[in-house]
Design a protein around this motif. Structure first.
Motif, PDB file in Angstrom:
ATOM      1  N   TRP A 107      55.798 -10.681   7.747  1.00  0.00           N
ATOM      2  CA  TRP A 107      54.754 -10.278   8.683  1.00  0.00           C
ATOM      3  C   TRP A 107      53.997 -11.517   9.131  1.00  0.00           C
ATOM      4  CZ3 TRP A 107      49.289 -10.304   8.355  1.00  0.00           C
ATOM      5  CH2 TRP A 107      48.671  -9.634   9.392  1.00  0.00           C
ATOM      6  N   PRO A 109      50.757 -12.631  11.402  1.00  0.00           N
ATOM      7  CA  PRO A 109      49.596 -12.101  12.120  1.00  0.00           C
ATOM      8  C   PRO A 109      49.526 -12.637  13.537  1.00  0.00           C
ATOM      9  CG  PRO A 109      48.931 -13.750  10.514  1.00  0.00           C
ATOM     10  CD  PRO A 109      50.399 -13.524  10.342  1.00  0.00           C
ATOM     11  N   GLU A 110      49.053 -11.783  14.424  1.00  0.00           N
ATOM     12  CA  GLU A 110      48.886 -12.220  15.821  1.00  0.00           C
ATOM     13  C   GLU A 110      47.593 -13.006  15.963  1.00  0.00           C
ATOM     14  OE1 GLU A 110      49.380  -9.129  18.661  1.00  0.00           O
ATOM     15  OE2 GLU A 110      51.043  -8.250  17.566  1.00  0.00           O
ATOM     16  N   PRO A 111      47.578 -14.009  16.825  1.00  0.00           N
ATOM     17  CA  PRO A 111      46.352 -14.829  16.980  1.00  0.00           C
ATOM     18  C   PRO A 111      45.221 -14.104  17.653  1.00  0.00           C
ATOM     19  CG  PRO A 111      48.157 -15.685  18.357  1.00  0.00           C
ATOM     20  CD  PRO A 111      48.669 -14.502  17.612  1.00  0.00           C
TER      21      PRO A 111
END
Length: 111
Positions: A107, A109-111
């Motif tokens: 996974w 994480p998106e910024p």
């Protein structure tokens, strides 16, 4: 041949080695003649096969190595065996361990 590295084909000139390779078929009248010589291609094929490092394959849930297959080094992430896809689970001192379950997806994480 598992303990040999970088095998190569060379001519045999030693009378003692020729006698050993001939075994019971050795003819003392021609002490430096092989009775059943291999072709250079056959000998090179054997040497090349020994130079490819292969390791035993273990499948999760089985206590023994698979008797018919080994994997090259470096180990592939996936292999096909008997119609199913196996995924590299871990690598241990005795060989590569594969599993039927897919590895977890990392996974990010998106910024």
């Amino acid at each position: 041949m598992e303990h040999l590295e970088n095998s190569r084909v060379k001519g045999v000139y030693s009378e003692a080695l020729v006698r050993s390779l001939n075994g019971y078929d050795h003819d003392p009248a021609v002490p430096r003649t092989l009775q059943n010589p291999w072709t250079r291609e056959r000998a090179q094929s054997l040497a090349d096969g020994g130079n490819r490092h292969r390791e035993p394959l273990f499948i999760e849930g089985r206590p023994y190595a698979h008797p018919r297959i080994s994997v090259p080094n470096p180990r592939p992430a996936e292999i096909q065996l008997d119609g199913e896809t196996l995924h590299l689970a871990r690598y241990g001192p005795r060989g590569a361990h594969y599993s039927r379950t897919t590895p977890p997806v990392e996974w990010i994480p998106e910024p």
